[in-house]
Design an enzyme around this catalytic site. Structure first.
Site, short mmCIF file in Angstrom:
data_model
loop_
_atom_site.label_atom_id
_atom_site.label_comp_id
_atom_site.label_asym_id
_atom_site.label_seq_id
_atom_site.Cartn_x
_atom_site.Cartn_y
_atom_site.Cartn_z
N TYR A 63 0.70 -1.29 0.03
CA TYR A 63 -0.06 -0.01 -0.03
C TYR A 63 0.66 1.20 0.01
O TYR A 63 0.63 2.14 -0.66
CB TYR A 63 -0.90 -0.13 1.11
CG TYR A 63 -2.32 -0.82 0.99
CD1 TYR A 63 -2.95 -0.70 0.11
CD2 TYR A 63 -2.44 -1.76 1.86
CE1 TYR A 63 -4.11 -1.34 -0.07
CE2 TYR A 63 -3.58 -2.65 1.80
CZ TYR A 63 -4.40 -2.60 0.87
OH TYR A 63 -5.51 -3.17 0.49
N HIS A 79 -7.34 0.90 -0.75
CA HIS A 79 -7.24 0.80 0.71
C HIS A 79 -8.91 1.00 1.29
O HIS A 79 -8.98 0.34 2.18
CB HIS A 79 -6.28 1.88 1.33
CG HIS A 79 -6.21 1.38 2.42
ND1 HIS A 79 -6.64 2.21 3.56
CD2 HIS A 79 -5.04 0.58 3.17
CE1 HIS A 79 -6.09 1.79 4.86
NE2 HIS A 79 -5.20 0.70 4.51
#
Length: 240
Positions: free
Chosen positions: A28, A42
């Site tokens: 991420y 996310h």
């Protein structure tokens, strides 16, 4: 697409036994080179009903290691495979790792050899072995208790197929027109794997499985992973 990272370690890499959340956070963080896309994945990702899918998976870390105090200690190098049906995601990771290296905690490793592949499944029937364990489950909407299925139950394989349906529809916007068929390879035992992910225990299974269905569906699963929690490090398989 597939991305294989080979990381040369200037100093030993020490990780807890349950390190999946660390690898996920690295991915991420790397995707944040495109903030809108990273936030999309996310926060929501690709959705089907109430289910959210990130459309990437990663395998277990590979390399020579020793165990001490319930921790992995990798000494000279470590490799990691990441797959996704989305070329943008793979390309963003390559760009980020090339520019910024890979940070495990406070240590950033920059000596990284990256290999990009575009391997596709070309058969309607394959025999696979799990590189990371396979998990499927259900959660009671009233008690919020989670039950993890096991390969001795027929519902285990039904749940894998249902997960495929939802995941495919979430990514392409249309439902697949036929199911996949999955079964345990005869006379092969499945190995139970239990790990803790951010405070919750997850039960999953290594093993060998027969998979059949339309070629494009099997290829989709090769890129995204079998079963649930792919973006948490579950469901990656290799062909036998």
């Amino acid at each position: 697409m597939q991305l294989v990272l080979n990381i040369q370690l200037e100093e030993p890499l020490v990780l807890p036994m349950n390190y999946n959340h660390i690898v996920q956070s690295i991915i991420y963080r790397a995707l944040s080179v495109m903030p809108d896309y990273a936030e999309f994945l996310h926060q929501s990702g690709y959705t089907s009903g109430k289910r959210q899918y990130k459309m990437f998976q990663f395998g277990q870390l590979q390399g020579h290691y020793k165990m001490a105090d319930r921790k992995f200690i990798f000494d000279t190098e470590v490799s990691l495979e990441i797959r996704s049906p989305e070329p943008l995601l793979i390309n963003l990771l390559v760009d980020s790792f090339y520019r910024n290296g890979i940070a495990f905690g406070k240590t950033t490793y920059r000596d990284i050899y990256m290999e990009i592949y575009d391997y596709t499944i070309e058969e309607n029937h394959i025999v696979v072995q799990m590189k990371s364990p396979l998990t499927v489950y259900s959660t009671d909407e009233f008690t919020n208790n989670t039950y993890y299925y096991n390969p001795q139950e027929e519902v285990f394989f039904d749940a894998v197929n249902s997960n495929f349906y939802r995941k495919y529809q979430a990514y392409f916007g249309i439902a697949p027109c036929s199911p996949i068929r999955i079964s345990k390879v005869e006379n092969e035992n499945c190995r139970k794997f239990v790990t803790k992910y951010q405070g919750s225990y997850i039960t999953a299974w290594f093993g060998k499985y027969d998979l059949s269905g339309q070629r494009k569906y099997l290829d989709f699963l090769y890129q995204t992973g079998l079963g649930a929690k792919n973006a948490q490090g579950f469901g990656m398989f290799e062909l036998l």
